[in-house]
Design an enzyme around this catalytic site. Structure first.
Site, short mmCIF file in Angstrom:
data_model
loop_
_atom_site.label_atom_id
_atom_site.label_comp_id
_atom_site.label_asym_id
_atom_site.label_seq_id
_atom_site.Cartn_x
_atom_site.Cartn_y
_atom_site.Cartn_z
N CYS A 1 -4.64 -25.76 12.42
CA CYS A 1 -4.76 -26.11 10.99
C CYS A 1 -4.49 -27.59 10.77
O CYS A 1 -3.46 -28.12 11.22
CB CYS A 1 -3.78 -25.25 10.20
SG CYS A 1 -3.58 -25.75 8.49
N CYS B 1 2.90 -28.89 5.59
CA CYS B 1 3.40 -27.52 5.84
C CYS B 1 4.35 -27.57 7.03
O CYS B 1 4.14 -28.33 7.97
CB CYS B 1 2.22 -26.59 6.14
SG CYS B 1 2.70 -24.87 6.31
N CYS C 1 -11.52 -23.17 5.33
CA CYS C 1 -10.19 -22.74 5.78
C CYS C 1 -9.66 -23.63 6.90
O CYS C 1 -10.36 -23.88 7.88
CB CYS C 1 -10.24 -21.31 6.30
SG CYS C 1 -10.26 -20.12 5.00
N GLY D 1 0.02 -25.47 2.68
CA GLY D 1 1.39 -24.98 2.58
C GLY D 1 1.55 -23.49 2.74
O GLY D 1 0.57 -22.73 2.73
N GLU D 2 2.80 -23.08 2.93
CA GLU D 2 3.15 -21.67 3.11
C GLU D 2 3.86 -21.19 1.83
O GLU D 2 4.99 -21.60 1.54
CB GLU D 2 4.07 -21.52 4.33
CG GLU D 2 4.88 -20.24 4.40
CD GLU D 2 4.05 -18.96 4.40
OE1 GLU D 2 3.04 -18.90 5.12
OE2 GLU D 2 4.41 -18.03 3.66
N GLU E 1 -4.92 -30.71 -2.26
CA GLU E 1 -6.31 -30.34 -2.55
C GLU E 1 -6.41 -28.92 -3.09
O GLU E 1 -5.62 -28.05 -2.73
CB GLU E 1 -7.16 -30.48 -1.28
CG GLU E 1 -7.37 -31.93 -0.90
CD GLU E 1 -7.97 -32.14 0.47
OE1 GLU E 1 -8.58 -33.19 0.68
OE2 GLU E 1 -7.83 -31.28 1.35
N CYS F 1 -9.01 -21.96 -4.70
CA CYS F 1 -8.00 -21.92 -3.64
C CYS F 1 -7.05 -23.08 -3.88
O CYS F 1 -7.47 -24.24 -3.90
CB CYS F 1 -8.71 -22.05 -2.28
SG CYS F 1 -7.56 -22.12 -0.90
N CYS G 1 0.90 -24.40 12.38
CA CYS G 1 -0.15 -23.63 13.08
C CYS G 1 -1.07 -24.63 13.79
O CYS G 1 -1.53 -25.61 13.19
CB CYS G 1 -0.94 -22.78 12.09
SG CYS G 1 0.09 -21.61 11.18
N SER H 1 -1.68 -14.09 7.41
CA SER H 1 -2.42 -14.82 8.46
C SER H 1 -2.01 -14.25 9.81
O SER H 1 -0.86 -14.42 10.22
CB SER H 1 -2.07 -16.30 8.40
OG SER H 1 -2.36 -16.81 7.13
N LEU H 2 -2.92 -13.60 10.48
CA LEU H 2 -2.54 -12.87 11.70
C LEU H 2 -3.02 -13.61 12.96
O LEU H 2 -2.24 -14.03 13.77
CB LEU H 2 -3.12 -11.45 11.61
CG LEU H 2 -2.41 -10.39 12.44
CD1 LEU H 2 -2.70 -8.99 11.91
CD2 LEU H 2 -2.74 -10.45 13.91
N HIS H 3 -4.31 -13.71 13.10
CA HIS H 3 -4.97 -14.55 14.12
C HIS H 3 -4.81 -14.12 15.58
O HIS H 3 -5.60 -14.56 16.43
CB HIS H 3 -4.58 -16.03 13.98
CG HIS H 3 -4.74 -16.55 12.58
ND1 HIS H 3 -5.89 -16.39 11.85
CD2 HIS H 3 -3.87 -17.21 11.76
CE1 HIS H 3 -5.74 -16.93 10.65
NE2 HIS H 3 -4.52 -17.42 10.57
N HIS I 1 -13.55 -23.47 11.90
CA HIS I 1 -14.25 -24.71 11.57
C HIS I 1 -13.58 -25.83 12.34
O HIS I 1 -12.47 -26.22 12.00
CB HIS I 1 -14.17 -25.00 10.08
CG HIS I 1 -14.64 -23.85 9.26
ND1 HIS I 1 -13.78 -23.04 8.57
CD2 HIS I 1 -15.88 -23.37 9.05
CE1 HIS I 1 -14.47 -22.10 7.96
NE2 HIS I 1 -15.75 -22.28 8.23
N SER J 1 -1.18 -15.88 0.19
CA SER J 1 -1.20 -15.74 1.65
C SER J 1 0.16 -16.07 2.25
O SER J 1 0.99 -16.73 1.64
CB SER J 1 -2.26 -16.66 2.25
OG SER J 1 -1.80 -17.99 2.20
FE1 SF4 Z 1 0.69 -23.99 7.04
FE2 SF4 Z 1 -1.22 -22.19 6.47
FE3 SF4 Z 1 -1.81 -24.36 7.91
FE4 SF4 Z 1 -0.29 -22.46 9.00
S1 SF4 Z 1 -2.44 -22.25 8.36
S2 SF4 Z 1 0.09 -24.68 9.08
S3 SF4 Z 1 0.88 -21.77 7.20
S4 SF4 Z 1 -1.15 -24.36 5.77
#
Ligand code: SF4
Length: 342
Positions: A122, A115, A333, A160-161, A95, A108, A119, A214-216, A290, A192
């Protein structure tokens, strides 16, 4: 072989191998990226012999999106086949999200199918990993939407990363920023990462694009509980790496921080975040969570969100709350699933 997505050096190599003049590679770039043709016959300044040979060995493949959902706020979510032309993996989709905002048009884009990072919050991360997108599939998300001409910014923040598919990311950026491609400024592009240190280091050295980490959660143990990548690449080491680069020019580093109710949104967390980032020229983007179906995470209250933002700002780090866009079409996101709609 797909000519679309190839860089100038790759096309020059192809010309050498096929006995075509080297300057034909630049001509091909012009047709592929400036003129955006979709067939080899349209490359009319290539000799008939060159076109004929190219048609024997290559195609120009830029599949149109198979679906587009439009949010009530104008955000659009496009669905693309992940592996066009492949007989396998046909069921996979990725997407891209177009976000219009006044004069700005941000896209985006995704770089992998699923991925590996896993995380916990996600949707993409819960799907496992199904493959890397090549540079053609990455660029196709940009070139094949009707809003191509309106695009002002590209963010590699979809599925994805990016640092786990770096060769294809760098090739796609080469097409976007080189004079033989779209000649965009790298400042229009943000990539990112959760902080895959070897990839991030190479990216910082080989590109001038903005970076978003991406810290969180700034506490190591708590971060590891929601982001398994923390185990191999601790956020303290990621920040230490970033401190070695110059962020005083136009290149920007930002930190993405999704707020989860009761997990990472109190002043204790804000204090740790300030301590981690102290002295680094950066900004923090707070992202309202979300919820997706089945998630155990909850959205922080507006009071907690504003208190967190104000604390970070009061301690000298620019901090803003990102506006949610496209939530009603699962385009916000962490919600990208790459699923066909029924
Ligand atoms: Fe992968 Fe980004 Fe989702 Fe983490 S937040 S699982 S790095 S897509």
């Amino acid at each position: 072989m797909n000519l679309f997505g190839m860089t100038l050096p790759q096309l020059q190599h192809l010309c050498t191998e096929e006995g075509l003049p080297r300057f034909a590679a630049r001509q091909m770039c012009d047709w592929l990226y400036a003129k955006r043709v979709d067939n080899i016959d349209a490359m009319t300044n290539l000799s008939l012999k060159a076109r004929s040979r190219l048609k024997e060995i290559a195609v120009i493949e830029k599949p149109a999106p198979v679906n587009c959902q439009v949010s009530k706020d104008g955000t659009k979510k496009y669905l693309f086949p992940a592996f066009p032309g492949s007989q396998e993996n046909k069921e996979h989709y990725i997407e891209a999200v177009y976000i219009p905002d006044g004069e700005r048009g941000t896209l985006c884009i995704s770089c992998q199918v699923g991925c590996k990072m896993g995380c916990r919050f996600c949707v993409t991360g819960q799907q496992g990993f199904h493959g890397n997108l090549d540079s053609a599939a990455i660029l196709n998300q940009i070139f094949s939407i009707p809003e191509f001409e309106q695009l002002t910014n590209i963010v590699y923040m979809g599925m994805g990363e990016p640092m786990d598919n770096l060769d294809n990311i760098l090739a796609s950026i080469d097409v976007l920023t080189s004079d033989w491609g779209l000649a965009w400024s790298p400042r229009r592009i943000t990539v990112s990462s959760v902080g895959i240190i070897p990839g991030l280091k190479r990216f910082l050295e080989e590109s001038q694009c903005h970076v978003a980490v991406s810290l969180h959660n700034a506490f190591a143990i708590e971060r590891e509980a929601i982001m398994p990548a923390q185990r191999a690449y601790p956020i303290a080491d990621v920040v230490a790496l970033l401190r070695r680069y110059d962020w005083n020019g136009q290149r920007r580093i930002s930190f993405e921080y999704t707020l989860f109710k009761g997990l990472n949104d109190d002043i204790r967390h804000a204090t740790q975040l300030v301590s981690l980032l102290k002295g680094l020229r950066c900004r923090v983007n707070l992202i309202p969570f979300h919820p997706s179906p089945d998630t155990p995470f909850q959205t922080s209250s507006t009071i907690a969100t504003n208190r967190f933002r104000d604390y970070i700002n009061a301690h000298g780090i620019t901090c803003t709350v990102r506006t949610s866009r496209g939530q009603d079409i699962m385009a916000a996101c962490g919600l990208l699933a790459g699923q066909t709609q029924t």
